[in-house]
Design a protein around this motif. Structure first.
Motif, PDB file in Angstrom:
ATOM      1  N   ARG A   1       0.831  -1.197   0.000  1.00 45.87           N
ATOM      2  CA  ARG A   1       0.000   0.000   0.000  1.00 45.87           C
ATOM      3  C   ARG A   1       0.868   1.251   0.000  1.00 45.87           C
ATOM      4  O   ARG A   1       1.622   1.488   0.941  1.00 45.87           O
ATOM      5  CB  ARG A   1      -0.970  -0.022   1.177  1.00 45.87           C
ATOM      6  N   ASP A   2       0.766   2.000  -1.080  1.00 50.20           N
ATOM      7  CA  ASP A   2       1.538   3.224  -1.261  1.00 50.20           C
ATOM      8  C   ASP A   2       0.669   4.446  -1.002  1.00 50.20           C
ATOM      9  O   ASP A   2      -0.490   4.495  -1.425  1.00 50.20           O
ATOM     10  CB  ASP A   2       2.066   3.314  -2.694  1.00 50.20           C
ATOM     11  N   ARG A   3       1.257   5.437  -0.335  1.00 52.75           N
ATOM     12  CA  ARG A   3       0.576   6.711  -0.138  1.00 52.75           C
ATOM     13  C   ARG A   3       1.600   7.832  -0.284  1.00 52.75           C
ATOM     14  O   ARG A   3       2.805   7.609  -0.220  1.00 52.75           O
ATOM     15  CB  ARG A   3      -0.070   6.779   1.248  1.00 52.75           C
ATOM     16  N   VAL A   4       1.096   9.036  -0.437  1.00 52.65           N
ATOM     17  CA  VAL A   4       1.947  10.221  -0.486  1.00 52.65           C
ATOM     18  C   VAL A   4       1.392  11.229   0.512  1.00 52.65           C
ATOM     19  O   VAL A   4       0.185  11.461   0.560  1.00 52.65           O
ATOM     20  CB  VAL A   4       1.993  10.841  -1.897  1.00 52.65           C
ATOM     21  N   SER A   5       2.278  11.799   1.294  1.00 52.26           N
ATOM     22  CA  SER A   5       1.895  12.831   2.247  1.00 52.26           C
ATOM     23  C   SER A   5       2.865  13.989   2.110  1.00 52.26           C
ATOM     24  O   SER A   5       4.039  13.790   1.792  1.00 52.26           O
ATOM     25  CB  SER A   5       1.916  12.278   3.681  1.00 52.26           C
ATOM     26  N   VAL A   6       2.391  15.202   2.324  1.00 52.36           N
ATOM     27  CA  VAL A   6       3.244  16.391   2.258  1.00 52.36           C
ATOM     28  C   VAL A   6       3.538  16.861   3.676  1.00 52.36           C
ATOM     29  O   VAL A   6       2.619  17.070   4.477  1.00 52.36           O
ATOM     30  CB  VAL A   6       2.574  17.512   1.440  1.00 52.36           C
ATOM     31  N   LEU A   7       4.819  16.993   3.973  1.00 53.95           N
ATOM     32  CA  LEU A   7       5.254  17.495   5.272  1.00 53.95           C
ATOM     33  C   LEU A   7       5.490  18.995   5.168  1.00 53.95           C
ATOM     34  O   LEU A   7       6.321  19.450   4.386  1.00 53.95           O
ATOM     35  CB  LEU A   7       6.543  16.778   5.691  1.00 53.95           C
ATOM     36  N   ASP A   8       4.740  19.771   5.948  1.00 51.52           N
ATOM     37  CA  ASP A   8       4.950  21.215   6.042  1.00 51.52           C
ATOM     38  C   ASP A   8       6.094  21.433   7.026  1.00 51.52           C
ATOM     39  O   ASP A   8       5.939  21.221   8.237  1.00 51.52           O
ATOM     40  CB  ASP A   8       3.666  21.897   6.528  1.00 51.52           C
ATOM     41  N   THR A   9       7.238  21.848   6.514  1.00 54.64           N
ATOM     42  CA  THR A   9       8.412  21.985   7.378  1.00 54.64           C
ATOM     43  C   THR A   9       8.374  23.248   8.231  1.00 54.64           C
ATOM     44  O   THR A   9       9.155  23.381   9.167  1.00 54.64           O
ATOM     45  CB  THR A   9       9.700  21.966   6.532  1.00 54.64           C
ATOM     46  N   ASN A  10       7.477  24.172   7.921  1.00 58.75           N
ATOM     47  CA  ASN A  10       7.336  25.377   8.749  1.00 58.75           C
ATOM     48  C   ASN A  10       6.594  25.072  10.040  1.00 58.75           C
ATOM     49  O   ASN A  10       6.956  25.556  11.117  1.00 58.75           O
ATOM     50  CB  ASN A  10       6.603  26.474   7.977  1.00 58.75           C
TER      51      ASN A  10
END
Length: 601
Positions: A274-283
């Motif tokens: 199971r593949d997913r993509v998440s965006v990490l807000d580094t601020n």
């Protein structure tokens, strides 16, 4: 044999990509691919504007017969204006948008790092070990279309992965310096030919620069603390800080792309299949999960006007996808396979194994519980697994009305070391038990209807054992390049295969009620019709293994061309079906109808 299937012309338009690279700005991409007939070609993706597309570069074509393999391009670097820089061990060649070719100087080593300038101009940095002394690294620079590549410096031993540009002007590049048994990020100043440590200062056991955001001067790094790795961020003029949000994610987490302006990182999350993509807000150190399409495997990512990922699935060939406000936009490669909309869909399901649930890909136009025809597909290896990779053979199975269930039993990779280690010293043990438990469940759910089983290499060995252990479950067996026992394979195989067997302790005998795992001793119990293929030049599993099986079946009184059929493919290697419509179709028809090929090759 049967004539070519109608689906085959579409299937053979699939591209086998050797490389894939985004431009420095993420606005274009390029890939080297082969056509399956010894020709190396290049495709160019335009990823900006209202209508992203892909086209083949018509003025780039290399035949293996007229070019030394050692000098063939190993990389294609795209630029936003349509220019492509081809990198080979002997030099650089530029192909301009108007088709003009231009030599851009020698490059007397195979670069392990190719870093085009972050502003998108025709410049690139090359780093490699080949030709240097004592593990040092050579640094070369290409300064534009009218310039020649030239040597600019030599660096101490580096870990040649991770890092990137630290400024838009291409003056500072972050590398990972090897310091004893550890790595430490450092900044290479191209103007002064100087290398200075990057002041991360986490007090860790080792730091690794992973990605950079050149327009913001940010560095995403990982630090090791007592064997565990944590993610951190370093901004110019600020102390490094650790980011805790990724620690809350399950499965394997890999940073894949950083927004050039900084502030965000795309994370690839993998938990089993199971593949997913998440965006990490580094601020803010927070996560924004993306509603990713189901049953996609995400590959190379680039960040330009939007985030792009090369994606593939069991039910569709490779394409680029990117998130937008109402979902995902998809861009196919322009081939017949890319345009085709009739591929059988796939899904991921959990099935009962012998001791716990195991994961499987289900591919087909019908639900497996009610589908009239079904095949269980067993992967090779054994240190391998099924992944969400497009399969020509699966699609041909489904085109014949067969639904495919492809499980990853214990011993498969991708589920952690403990799950994989079940196979160590136990070939045909826990994995066979899981296969039989899964098949028993399917058999019961389908009202006692026998099914087919397919396997290649180690999967063929497992398929033959399964059909002999529980003959009532199986109506037919398709085996490609099987071996009969680990002991006999070890005697006949080359050094590489023997090393793999030793590494996984494959010769250890299993001591249970079923006894030694030798197909020749088990096969008399099988009542399934059998079709097996083997390449005469197979160097992984010698063809003598299948010949021995054919001899054993004949001694048992099984009738060739009625009970079984052995097809030895002259000149073929370990994948004897590859490139042959005739053999693929014969395999699919056998699984669907039990039809054995009528003629020998």
């Amino acid at each position: 044999m049967a004539t070519q299937p109608a689906l085959w012309p579409t299937l053979v338009s699939l591209r086998s990509r050797l490389t894939f690279r985004y431009s420095a700005t993420g606005r274009t991409a390029a890939a080297l691919f082969t056509d399956g007939h010894g020709t190396l070609l290049c495709e160019f993706w335009r990823l900006h504007g209202a209508s992203p597309d892909c086209h083949q570069l018509g003025r780039f074509e290399l035949r293996a017969s007229n070019a030394d393999v050692a000098t063939m391009p190993t990389d294609a670097v795209p630029f936003d204006d349509g220019t492509v820089l081809f990198v080979s061990p002997t030099g650089l060649v530029v192909l301009r948008p108007d088709g003009q070719r231009q030599e851009s100087g020698p490059l007397p080593f195979r670069p392990e790092v190719v870093a085009p300038a972050p502003d998108g101009t025709h410049r690139a940095l090359f780093i490699g070990r080949e030709g240097a002394r004592d593990g040092d690294c050579l640094v070369w620079w290409w300064h534009g279309l009218e310039e020649q590549a030239h040597h600019i410096g030599t660096l101490p031993p580096l870990l040649l992965r991770g890092g990137g540009w630290l400024d838009r002007q291409s003056t500072r590049y972050v590398v990972n310096r090897i310091a004893g048994s550890r790595t430490r990020p450092a900044i290479y100043d191209l103007r002064r030919d100087e290398l200075n440590d990057l002041p991360i200062g986490t007090g860790s056991e080792g730091d690794l620069a992973w990605l950079t955001a050149p327009l913001a001067g940010e560095v995403l790094f990982t630090s090791e603390f007592t064997g565990e790795h944590r993610v951190g961020l370093l901004r110019p003029g600020h102390d490094a800080r650790m980011l805790t949000a990724p620690e809350r994610l399950a499965g394997s987490v890999t940073p894949m792309a950083m927004r050039p302006q900084g502030g965000a990182v795309a994370l690839h999350l993998q938990d089993g299949l199971r593949d997913r993509v998440s965006v990490l807000d580094t601020n803010t150190d927070t996560l924004l999960p993306l509603t990713t399409p189901p049953d996609h495997a995400f590959g190379a990512m680039g960040w330009g006007e939007r985030l792009w990922s090369f994606a593939v699935g069991c039910g569709f060939p490779g394409r680029l996808i990117g998130p937008e406000a109402n979902g995902w936009v998809e861009v196919h490669d322009g081939t017949d396979a890319g345009r085709y909309s009739g591929w059988a869909p796939s899904s991921l399901e959990m099935f009962p194994g012998a001791e716990s649930e195991i994961e499987a890909i289900v591919c087909g136009h019908q639900d497996w519980r009610s589908a009239p025809l079904l095949v269980v597909a067993l992967h090779g290896g054994p240190a391998s697994r099924w992944s969400l990779k497009f399969s020509q053979l699966f699609q041909l199975f489904t085109d014949e009305g067969v639904t495919v269930i492809a499980p990853n039993p214990r011993g498969s990779t991708g589920y952690g070391d403990k799950f994989h280690e079940f196979i160590v010293g136990a070939w045909g043990g826990p994995d066979l038990a899981d296969v039989l438990a899964l098949v028993a469940h399917i058999y019961k759910q389908r009202g006692g209807a026998p099914l087919a089983v397919y396997g290649s290499s180690y999967g063929a060995f497992l398929a033959l054992l399964a059909a002999s252990a529980q003959p009532e479950f199986f109506s037919r067996v398709l085996a490609v390049a099987p071996f009969m026992s680990v002991a006999s394979l070890y005697q006949e195989a080359d050094a590489e295969v023997r090393a793999m067997i030793d590494r996984l302790d494959g010769r250890r005998e299993i001591t249970d009620e079923r006894g030694s795992r030798d197909v020749l001793n088990w096969i008399e119990n099988s009542s399934a019709r059998l079709l097996f293929f083997h390449g005469s030049e197979d160097r992984t599993i010698p063809v003598t293994q299948s010949r021995r099986l054919a001899e054993r079946l004949a001694r048992l009184g099984r009738k060739p061309n009625a009970d079984y059929k052995y097809v030895e493919v002259g000149g073929a290697g370990h994948a004897p079906l590859d490139g042959s419509a005739e053999l693929h179709h014969a395999a699919a028809r056998f699984v669907a109808n039990g039809d054995l090929p009528a003629a020998d090759r």
